[in-house]
Design a protein around this motif. Structure first.
Motif, PDB file in Angstrom:
ATOM      1  N   VAL A  96       1.079  -1.161  -0.050  1.00  9.79           N
ATOM      2  CA  VAL A  96       0.158   0.463  -0.278  1.00  9.79           C
ATOM      3  C   VAL A  96       0.639   1.374  -0.209  1.00  9.79           C
ATOM      4  CG1 VAL A  96      -1.510   0.614   1.056  1.00  9.79           C
ATOM      5  CG2 VAL A  96      -1.893  -1.085   0.914  1.00  9.79           C
ATOM      6  N   GLY A  97       2.056   0.944   0.418  1.00  8.18           N
ATOM      7  CA  GLY A  97       3.016   1.615   0.803  1.00  8.18           C
ATOM      8  C   GLY A  97       3.487   2.449  -0.403  1.00  8.18           C
ATOM      9  N   ALA A  98       3.929   1.826  -0.889  1.00  6.76           N
ATOM     10  CA  ALA A  98       4.225   1.815  -2.665  1.00  6.76           C
ATOM     11  C   ALA A  98       3.129   1.964  -3.988  1.00  6.76           C
ATOM     12  CB  ALA A  98       5.148   0.545  -3.164  1.00  6.76           C
ATOM     13  N   GLY A  99       2.315   1.857  -3.498  1.00  3.99           N
ATOM     14  CA  GLY A  99       1.308   2.808  -4.165  1.00  3.99           C
ATOM     15  C   GLY A  99       1.060   4.258  -4.052  1.00  3.99           C
ATOM     16  N   VAL A 100       1.119   4.329  -2.525  1.00  7.43           N
ATOM     17  CA  VAL A 100       0.730   5.668  -2.009  1.00  7.43           C
ATOM     18  C   VAL A 100       1.442   6.688  -2.643  1.00  7.43           C
ATOM     19  CG1 VAL A 100       0.564   7.292   0.017  1.00  7.43           C
ATOM     20  CG2 VAL A 100      -0.643   5.477  -0.333  1.00  7.43           C
ATOM     21  N   THR A 101       3.230   5.341  -2.660  1.00  7.95           N
ATOM     22  CA  THR A 101       4.363   6.996  -2.863  1.00  7.95           C
ATOM     23  C   THR A 101       4.201   7.059  -4.884  1.00  7.95           C
ATOM     24  OG1 THR A 101       5.903   6.047  -1.891  1.00  7.95           O
ATOM     25  CG2 THR A 101       7.003   6.998  -3.548  1.00  7.95           C
ATOM     26  N   ALA A 102       3.462   6.162  -5.338  1.00  7.65           N
ATOM     27  CA  ALA A 102       3.452   5.688  -6.445  1.00  7.65           C
ATOM     28  C   ALA A 102       2.025   6.998  -7.016  1.00  7.65           C
ATOM     29  CB  ALA A 102       2.810   4.915  -7.698  1.00  7.65           C
ATOM     30  N   ALA A 103       1.205   7.462  -6.329  1.00  7.63           N
ATOM     31  CA  ALA A 103       0.543   7.838  -6.442  1.00  7.63           C
ATOM     32  C   ALA A 103       0.455   9.938  -6.573  1.00  7.63           C
ATOM     33  CB  ALA A 103      -0.930   7.693  -5.425  1.00  7.63           C
ATOM     34  N   GLN A 104       1.532   9.648  -5.256  1.00  2.52           N
ATOM     35  CA  GLN A 104       1.718  10.775  -4.955  1.00  2.52           C
ATOM     36  C   GLN A 104       2.719  11.347  -5.846  1.00  2.52           C
ATOM     37  OE1 GLN A 104       1.173  12.314  -2.453  1.00  2.52           O
ATOM     38  NE2 GLN A 104       2.614  14.222  -2.518  1.00  2.52           N
ATOM     39  N   ASN A 105       3.047  10.332  -6.495  1.00  2.38           N
ATOM     40  CA  ASN A 105       3.973  11.536  -7.880  1.00  2.38           C
ATOM     41  C   ASN A 105       3.678  11.630  -8.641  1.00  2.38           C
ATOM     42  OD1 ASN A 105       6.448  10.573  -6.356  1.00  2.38           O
ATOM     43  ND2 ASN A 105       6.199   8.369  -7.448  1.00  2.38           N
ATOM     44  N   GLY A 106       2.313  10.649  -9.501  1.00  5.77           N
ATOM     45  CA  GLY A 106       1.532  11.013 -10.258  1.00  5.77           C
ATOM     46  C   GLY A 106       0.763  12.478 -10.195  1.00  5.77           C
ATOM     47  N   ILE A 107       0.336  12.659  -8.674  1.00 10.22           N
ATOM     48  CA  ILE A 107      -0.557  13.819  -8.439  1.00 10.22           C
ATOM     49  C   ILE A 107       0.787  15.081  -8.473  1.00 10.22           C
ATOM     50  CG2 ILE A 107      -1.612  14.930  -6.247  1.00 10.22           C
ATOM     51  CD1 ILE A 107      -2.750  12.477  -5.592  1.00 10.22           C
ATOM     52  N   GLU A 108       1.466  14.934  -8.401  1.00  9.54           N
ATOM     53  CA  GLU A 108       2.642  15.873  -7.980  1.00  9.54           C
ATOM     54  C   GLU A 108       3.053  16.703  -9.907  1.00  9.54           C
ATOM     55  OE1 GLU A 108       6.402  14.889  -5.768  1.00  9.54           O
ATOM     56  OE2 GLU A 108       4.846  14.664  -3.930  1.00  9.54           O
ATOM     57  N   ARG A 109       3.277  15.399  -9.769  1.00  7.12           N
ATOM     58  CA  ARG A 109       3.298  15.676 -11.983  1.00  7.12           C
ATOM     59  C   ARG A 109       2.319  16.142 -12.904  1.00  7.12           C
ATOM     60  NH1 ARG A 109       3.539   9.866 -15.249  1.00  7.12           N
ATOM     61  NH2 ARG A 109       4.119  12.469 -16.716  1.00  7.12           N
ATOM     62  N   ILE A 110       0.938  16.069 -11.955  1.00  4.93           N
ATOM     63  CA  ILE A 110      -0.010  16.219 -12.555  1.00  4.93           C
ATOM     64  C   ILE A 110      -0.340  18.020 -11.820  1.00  4.93           C
ATOM     65  CG2 ILE A 110      -2.734  16.500 -12.216  1.00  4.93           C
ATOM     66  CD1 ILE A 110      -3.088  13.520 -12.152  1.00  4.93           C
ATOM     67  N   GLU A 111       0.008  18.172 -10.852  1.00  7.08           N
ATOM     68  CA  GLU A 111       0.274  19.595  -9.863  1.00  7.08           C
ATOM     69  C   GLU A 111       1.567  20.128 -10.389  1.00  7.08           C
ATOM     70  OE1 GLU A 111       0.163  21.262  -5.378  1.00  7.08           O
ATOM     71  OE2 GLU A 111       1.288  19.341  -5.931  1.00  7.08           O
ATOM     72  N   GLY A 112       2.059  19.821 -11.081  1.00  3.23           N
ATOM     73  CA  GLY A 112       3.164  20.951 -11.596  1.00  3.23           C
ATOM     74  C   GLY A 112       2.930  20.662 -13.453  1.00  3.23           C
ATOM     75  N   PHE A 113       2.227  19.687 -13.519  1.00  4.86           N
ATOM     76  CA  PHE A 113       1.470  20.585 -14.771  1.00  4.86           C
ATOM     77  C   PHE A 113       0.768  21.633 -14.546  1.00  4.86           C
ATOM     78  CE2 PHE A 113      -2.017  19.787 -18.286  1.00  4.86           C
ATOM     79  CZ  PHE A 113      -1.430  19.600 -19.267  1.00  4.86           C
ATOM     80  N   PHE A 114      -0.349  21.036 -14.189  1.00  2.00           N
ATOM     81  CA  PHE A 114      -1.500  23.147 -13.634  1.00  2.00           C
ATOM     82  C   PHE A 114      -0.891  24.153 -13.022  1.00  2.00           C
ATOM     83  CE2 PHE A 114      -5.069  19.275 -13.327  1.00  2.00           C
ATOM     84  CZ  PHE A 114      -5.218  19.200 -14.363  1.00  2.00           C
ATOM     85  N   LEU A 115       0.451  23.488 -12.636  1.00  3.07           N
ATOM     86  CA  LEU A 115       0.867  25.430 -12.230  1.00  3.07           C
ATOM     87  C   LEU A 115       2.184  25.345 -13.449  1.00  3.07           C
ATOM     88  CD1 LEU A 115       2.718  24.521  -8.433  1.00  3.07           C
ATOM     89  CD2 LEU A 115       0.579  25.865  -9.376  1.00  3.07           C
ATOM     90  N   ALA A 116       2.085  24.895 -14.515  1.00  5.62           N
ATOM     91  CA  ALA A 116       2.566  25.314 -15.114  1.00  5.62           C
ATOM     92  C   ALA A 116       2.278  25.874 -15.972  1.00  5.62           C
ATOM     93  CB  ALA A 116       3.942  24.161 -16.039  1.00  5.62           C
ATOM     94  N   ARG A 117       0.564  25.668 -16.188  1.00  2.89           N
ATOM     95  CA  ARG A 117      -0.300  26.393 -17.317  1.00  2.89           C
ATOM     96  C   ARG A 117      -0.576  27.460 -16.795  1.00  2.89           C
ATOM     97  NH1 ARG A 117       1.241  23.343 -21.621  1.00  2.89           N
ATOM     98  NH2 ARG A 117       0.682  21.257 -21.680  1.00  2.89           N
ATOM     99  N   GLY A 118      -0.615  27.852 -15.607  1.00  2.00           N
ATOM    100  CA  GLY A 118      -1.242  28.854 -14.307  1.00  2.00           C
ATOM    101  C   GLY A 118      -2.020  28.287 -14.005  1.00  2.00           C
ATOM    102  N   VAL A 119      -2.427  27.444 -13.765  1.00  4.58           N
ATOM    103  CA  VAL A 119      -3.541  27.536 -12.935  1.00  4.58           C
ATOM    104  C   VAL A 119      -3.809  27.460 -11.655  1.00  4.58           C
ATOM    105  CG1 VAL A 119      -5.549  25.500 -12.306  1.00  4.58           C
ATOM    106  CG2 VAL A 119      -4.729  25.523 -14.612  1.00  4.58           C
ATOM    107  N   GLU A 120      -4.488  27.682 -10.687  1.00  2.00           N
ATOM    108  CA  GLU A 120      -3.764  27.676  -9.231  1.00  2.00           C
ATOM    109  C   GLU A 120      -4.660  26.721  -8.808  1.00  2.00           C
ATOM    110  OE1 GLU A 120      -2.503  30.770  -7.729  1.00  2.00           O
ATOM    111  OE2 GLU A 120      -1.600  31.833  -9.549  1.00  2.00           O
ATOM    112  N   ARG A 121      -3.985  26.531  -7.805  1.00  2.00           N
ATOM    113  CA  ARG A 121      -4.598  25.376  -6.650  1.00  2.00           C
ATOM    114  C   ARG A 121      -5.796  25.776  -5.580  1.00  2.00           C
ATOM    115  NH1 ARG A 121      -0.387  22.705  -2.415  1.00  2.00           N
ATOM    116  NH2 ARG A 121      -1.453  20.272  -2.730  1.00  2.00           N
ATOM    117  N   LEU A 122      -6.601  25.425  -5.501  1.00  2.00           N
ATOM    118  CA  LEU A 122      -8.221  25.859  -4.621  1.00  2.00           C
ATOM    119  C   LEU A 122      -7.489  24.736  -2.989  1.00  2.00           C
ATOM    120  CD1 LEU A 122     -11.137  25.273  -7.069  1.00  2.00           C
ATOM    121  CD2 LEU A 122      -9.402  27.566  -6.306  1.00  2.00           C
ATOM    122  N   SER A 123      -7.845  25.786  -1.883  1.00  2.00           N
ATOM    123  CA  SER A 123      -7.793  25.644  -0.968  1.00  2.00           C
ATOM    124  C   SER A 123      -8.918  25.490  -0.413  1.00  2.00           C
ATOM    125  CB  SER A 123      -7.153  26.777  -0.190  1.00  2.00           C
ATOM    126  OG  SER A 123      -5.503  27.185  -0.327  1.00  2.00           O
TER     127      SER A 123
END
Length: 123
Positions: A96-123
């Motif tokens: 499960v930890g390995a899966g969470v790490t993989a998911a975290q990496n994917g989320i960070e990639r998606i977040e990086g993608f959106f930040l690069a496109r200028g999309v702001e993060r909603l809190s």
């Protein structure tokens, strides 16, 4: 003087009978005293025996209670996980930890993608 042997013989019989009666009386007296002493000791021993019986009954009750508690503890111990169960759980947690790490990496990639496109993060 002619009757002295007969008088002596009768005196011996009388004194002999008195001696037998005296010995019998003393024996009866001693027997009665011994019976009193024995009865007093028996009463005391019976009282102590009754006290010990009550104490023993209390201890039996306590031992039965403790025996029940030991049985409950044994049942609880049987329900505890074994080393194999813990090893299996550890393996599953690592997976499960390995899966969470993989998911975290994917989320960070998606977040990086959106930040690069200028999309702001909603809190």
């Amino acid at each position: 003087m002619k009757y002295w042997p007969i008088i002596g013989f009768i005196a011996q019989i009388v004194f002999g009978m008195l001696s037998v009666w005296l010995c019998w009386s003393l024996r009866q007296f001693a027997k009665g005293e011994v019976e009193k002493i024995v009865n007093a000791v028996v009463v005391k021993l019976q009282a102590k025996d009754d006290l010990h019986s009550l104490t023993l009954a209390e201890h039996d009750g306590r031992l039965d209670k403790l025996d029940g508690q030991v049985d409950e503890i044994r049942k609880d111990i049987l329900d505890l996980p074994t080393k194999a169960d813990i090893a299996t759980l550890t393996g599953e947690i690592r997976t499960v930890g390995a899966g969470v790490t993989a998911a975290q990496n994917g989320i960070e990639r998606i977040e990086g993608f959106f930040l690069a496109r200028g999309v702001e993060r909603l809190s």
